[in-house]
Design a protein around this motif. Structure first.
Motif, PDB file in Angstrom:
ATOM      1  N   SER A 197       0.823  -1.201   0.000  1.00 50.14           N
ATOM      2  CA  SER A 197       0.000   0.000   0.000  1.00 50.14           C
ATOM      3  C   SER A 197       0.862   1.257   0.000  1.00 50.14           C
ATOM      4  CB  SER A 197      -0.923  -0.014   1.225  1.00 50.14           C
ATOM      5  OG  SER A 197      -1.688   1.170   1.293  1.00 50.14           O
ATOM      6  N   ALA A 198       1.951   1.224   0.782  1.00 55.45           N
ATOM      7  CA  ALA A 198       2.853   2.377   0.818  1.00 55.45           C
ATOM      8  C   ALA A 198       3.502   2.602  -0.545  1.00 55.45           C
ATOM      9  CB  ALA A 198       3.922   2.161   1.892  1.00 55.45           C
ATOM     10  N   ILE A 199       3.913   1.500  -1.202  1.00 57.97           N
ATOM     11  CA  ILE A 199       4.528   1.625  -2.532  1.00 57.97           C
ATOM     12  C   ILE A 199       3.535   2.202  -3.534  1.00 57.97           C
ATOM     13  CG2 ILE A 199       5.481   0.315  -4.471  1.00 57.97           C
ATOM     14  CD1 ILE A 199       6.717  -1.592  -2.403  1.00 57.97           C
ATOM     15  N   VAL A 200       2.276   1.713  -3.475  1.00 60.07           N
ATOM     16  CA  VAL A 200       1.244   2.219  -4.387  1.00 60.07           C
ATOM     17  C   VAL A 200       1.027   3.714  -4.163  1.00 60.07           C
ATOM     18  CG1 VAL A 200      -1.211   2.106  -4.956  1.00 60.07           C
ATOM     19  CG2 VAL A 200       0.105  -0.006  -4.681  1.00 60.07           C
ATOM     20  N   ARG A 201       0.965   4.137  -2.874  1.00 60.80           N
ATOM     21  CA  ARG A 201       0.774   5.562  -2.583  1.00 60.80           C
ATOM     22  C   ARG A 201       1.927   6.404  -3.097  1.00 60.80           C
ATOM     23  NH1 ARG A 201      -1.429   3.611   2.387  1.00 60.80           N
ATOM     24  NH2 ARG A 201       0.610   3.901   3.425  1.00 60.80           N
ATOM     25  N   ALA A 247       1.636   6.646  -6.834  1.00 59.09           N
ATOM     26  CA  ALA A 247       0.548   7.564  -7.189  1.00 59.09           C
ATOM     27  C   ALA A 247       0.970   9.013  -6.977  1.00 59.09           C
ATOM     28  CB  ALA A 247      -0.697   7.242  -6.353  1.00 59.09           C
ATOM     29  N   ILE A 248       1.678   9.270  -5.867  1.00 59.77           N
ATOM     30  CA  ILE A 248       2.149  10.638  -5.602  1.00 59.77           C
ATOM     31  C   ILE A 248       3.130  11.086  -6.684  1.00 59.77           C
ATOM     32  CG2 ILE A 248       3.529  12.035  -4.017  1.00 59.77           C
ATOM     33  CD1 ILE A 248       2.273  10.442  -1.715  1.00 59.77           C
ATOM     34  N   LEU A 249       4.031  10.187  -7.081  1.00 57.26           N
ATOM     35  CA  LEU A 249       4.990  10.537  -8.131  1.00 57.26           C
ATOM     36  C   LEU A 249       4.296  10.817  -9.456  1.00 57.26           C
ATOM     37  CD1 LEU A 249       7.869   7.981  -7.359  1.00 57.26           C
ATOM     38  CD2 LEU A 249       7.826  10.444  -6.893  1.00 57.26           C
ATOM     39  N   ILE A 250       3.272   9.995  -9.779  1.00 56.00           N
ATOM     40  CA  ILE A 250       2.531  10.204 -11.030  1.00 56.00           C
ATOM     41  C   ILE A 250       1.802  11.545 -10.995  1.00 56.00           C
ATOM     42  CG2 ILE A 250       0.610   9.363 -12.433  1.00 56.00           C
ATOM     43  CD1 ILE A 250       1.441   6.527 -11.677  1.00 56.00           C
ATOM     44  N   LEU A 251       1.119  11.815  -9.867  1.00 58.89           N
ATOM     45  CA  LEU A 251       0.406  13.087  -9.744  1.00 58.89           C
ATOM     46  C   LEU A 251       1.367  14.274  -9.804  1.00 58.89           C
ATOM     47  CD1 LEU A 251      -2.232  12.224  -6.990  1.00 58.89           C
ATOM     48  CD2 LEU A 251      -2.625  12.512  -9.447  1.00 58.89           C
TER      49      LEU A 251
END
Length: 302
Positions: free
Chosen positions: A75-79, A82-86
């Motif tokens: 979950s931390a990796i996904v977040r 996602a933050i990097l993509i945003l």
């Protein structure tokens, strides 16, 4: 755990107590060896089973905790992803939002520089990375233009002061009207001659305030006979002759960019603010622009 407790306290412990009491009093225990061995074996087996159950429970708990840790890590990796993509999308949007207006500004700067230099900017100056150089050049051009405009404004202010001094020192009444008849300039000489303050008439009144109504009607009738068309008895009577001459001149010289000054000079009766009638020699001159269209009229009375 309940089975072990039952075996330990209800079967094995009583047998052990009987053996201990028999030893203390020096008698033979009334316990069968086979019963004691059976109870001991059952208790040992129950202990082993409890140990295996505890190990299994501990292993299951550890697996659950490891699974939870893996889920939290995922979950931390996904977040983070996602933050990097945003962040990347935000940076891209900001780049587009800034570069598009900047390109428009630079294009406008290029046009400004070309107009000022009367020649295209070389392609070497349009290369990427030279934007700040072009902006600095445009600022230099703007500074020169502003300096030139300030110089022109200072010259215009000086000219207006000189004109004001000339008007103030001229004894004649000098009145300038727009094409609609509204008074735009009312000189000190006109104030003295007619008794009106410039602030009371400029932009508010027409020459009708000081023209004699009876004379206007007479001149309008005479002009109607001369021009062969009706002439209204209003302020236009002052300039009707110059307008007619201007129309004739325009028909005779349509190719001319600017008409010559046209004037009409004759005696008029002006009415002062206090009601006193005075006879003046008034010259009405039509003022035209570059296109030859009438912009207003200059009245000089003495």
């Amino acid at each position: 755990l309940d089975a072990l407790r039952d075996l330990l306290f209800n079967r094995l412990r009583p047998l052990q107590n009987e053996i201990l009491r028999a030893v203390e009093v020096g008698r033979r225990p009334q316990v069968q060896l086979s019963d004691y061995l059976e109870a001991s074996t059952a208790t040992l087996n129950a202990s082993v089973a409890l140990g295996n159950a505890i190990n299994h429970a501990a292993e299951s708990y550890t697996q659950d905790r490891l699974e939870q840790a893996r889920q939290q890590q995922l979950s931390a990796i996904v977040r983070i992803v996602a933050i990097l993509i945003l962040a990347g999308l935000a940076a891209l949007a900001l780049f587009v939002r800034l570069t598009q207006p900047l390109r428009g500004i630079l294009a406008h700067i290029n046009t400004l520089l070309e107009n000022q230099s009367a020649m295209p900017i070389s392609t070497t100056r349009r290369v990427r990375g030279d934007e700040f150089g072009r902006i600095r050049q445009a600022l230099d051009v703007l500074e020169r233009v502003m300096a030139e405009r300030l110089r022109q404004k200072a010259a215009l202010d000086d000219s207006e002061r000189i004109n004001a001094s000339i008007l103030a020192s001229t004894p004649q009444a000098i009145i300038v009207t727009g094409h609609d008849g509204l008074i735009k300039v009312f000189s000190p000489g006109a104030e003295k001659m007619l008794g009106y303050a410039a602030a009371d008439v400029v932009g508010k009144r027409t020459p009708l305030i000081f023209l004699d109504a009876k004379q206007l009607q007479q001149r309008a009738a005479k002009l109607a006979d001369e021009l062969g068309r009706p002439v209204e008895a209003d302020w236009n009577v002052l300039t009707a002759t110059t307008k007619a001459s201007a129309q004739e001149q325009s028909r005779a010289a349509k190719s001319a960019r600017k008409s010559a000054l046209l004037s009409d000079k004759r005696e008029w009766t002006f009415v002062r603010k206090d009601g006193k009638h005075i006879t003046v020699l008034c010259e009405a001159t039509q003022m035209t622009g570059d296109t030859g269209e009438a912009e207003g009229y200059l009245l000089v009375a003495s």
